[in-house]
Design an enzyme around this catalytic site. Structure first.
Site, PDB file in Angstrom:
ATOM      1  N   ARG A 104       0.963  -1.341  -0.138  1.00  0.00           N
ATOM      2  CA  ARG A 104       0.060  -0.238  -0.010  1.00  0.00           C
ATOM      3  C   ARG A 104       0.986   1.093  -0.043  1.00  0.00           C
ATOM      4  NH1 ARG A 104      -5.154   0.588   0.621  1.00  0.00           N
ATOM      5  NH2 ARG A 104      -5.394  -1.732   1.625  1.00  0.00           N
ATOM      6  N   THR A 108      -0.950   7.712  -1.241  1.00  0.00           N
ATOM      7  CA  THR A 108      -2.180   7.492  -1.900  1.00  0.00           C
ATOM      8  C   THR A 108      -2.773   6.481  -1.200  1.00  0.00           C
ATOM      9  OG1 THR A 108      -1.374   5.960  -3.683  1.00  0.00           O
ATOM     10  CG2 THR A 108      -0.762   8.217  -3.934  1.00  0.00           C
ATOM     11  N   ASP A 200      -3.385 -11.155  12.123  1.00  0.00           N
ATOM     12  CA  ASP A 200      -2.608 -10.963  11.063  1.00  0.00           C
ATOM     13  C   ASP A 200      -2.214 -12.389  10.415  1.00  0.00           C
ATOM     14  OD1 ASP A 200      -0.181 -10.887   9.207  1.00  0.00           O
ATOM     15  OD2 ASP A 200      -0.316  -8.667   9.471  1.00  0.00           O
ATOM     16  N   ASP A 203       1.641 -13.021   9.554  1.00  0.00           N
ATOM     17  CA  ASP A 203       2.363 -13.310  10.620  1.00  0.00           C
ATOM     18  C   ASP A 203       2.281 -14.566  11.425  1.00  0.00           C
ATOM     19  OD1 ASP A 203       3.554 -10.929  10.488  1.00  0.00           O
ATOM     20  OD2 ASP A 203       2.365  -9.967  11.996  1.00  0.00           O
TER      21      ASP A 203
END
Length: 209
Positions: A104, A108, A200, A203
């Protein structure tokens, strides 16, 4: 929603509960994700076309069916999607595997492709994009867009847990895509994590923080 398929099989739901548990260690978590992906694959592959063939049993000739040479491709979204690949390919070992890596952009907030390696004939294949979590839907939507830009014509999305926001994003951006999930959870929290979710996935799969 007609193109969202929630798989409520008891084995899937049982294993998903173990996956959610914060006490589940890396080894068991990894094995469970693979097992659930394999179980989900049965339904994802349900519409594979068949052709008639004849085999000779020890007793007599039998009219049977085999898969009609359909080309498949499994496309994990790096990195967590890797945990689902072995389960999906155990049923169809001949499926080609491509990879898409996204991050990401901090300014933006849009997904940016940093890695993409795909079968050269993706326009001839039924592609299955895999990622354990469908949270905001941004990465999944971008991955599907990148595949379409490269000529993909048939795409399905498979994930363990989805948030309503992620499903809505895919419906908005790609209303031609079937979405297969083991559970649709309550919502996203302020950090973009699915609630209750499983934390996550990357992870927990790879033992990183």
């Amino acid at each position: 929603m007609s193109n969202v398929h929630v798989m409520d099989h008891p084995l899937i739901q049982h294993k998903l509960t173990l996956i959610r548990d914060k006490e589940t260690g890396v080894k068991e978590f990894r094995e469970l994700v693979e097992e659930v992906a394999l179980l989900m694959a049965y339904e994802v592959y349900r519409d594979l076309p068949l052709k008639e063939t004849e085999v000779e049993t020890p007793v007599a000739k039998a009219a049977c069916h085999v898969i009609a040479g359909k080309k498949l491709g499994i496309i994990p979204i790096l990195r967590a999607g890797l945990g689902m690949v072995d389960g999906m390919t155990r049923l169809i070992p001949s499926a080609k595997v491509g990879h898409i890596g996204l991050y990401r952009d901090p300014d933006t907030l849009e997904p940016v492709e940093y890695y993409c390696k795909l079968p050269s004939d993706i326009h001839e294949r039924d592609l299955i994009v895999v990622d354990p979590m469908l949270a905001t839907g941004g990465s999944a939507s971008a991955a599907i867009r990148f595949l379409k830009q490269r000529g993909a014509r048939s795409i399905k999305m498979v994930c363990l847990i989805a948030a309503p926001e992620g499903i809505a994003r895919l419906k908005q951006d790609h209303d031609d895509i079937d979405i297969f999930v083991a559970a649709v959870d309550e919502k996203l929290n302020s950090h973009g994590y699915i609630v209750p979710g499983l934390g996550d996935a990357g992870d927990r799969l790879f033992g990183t923080k």
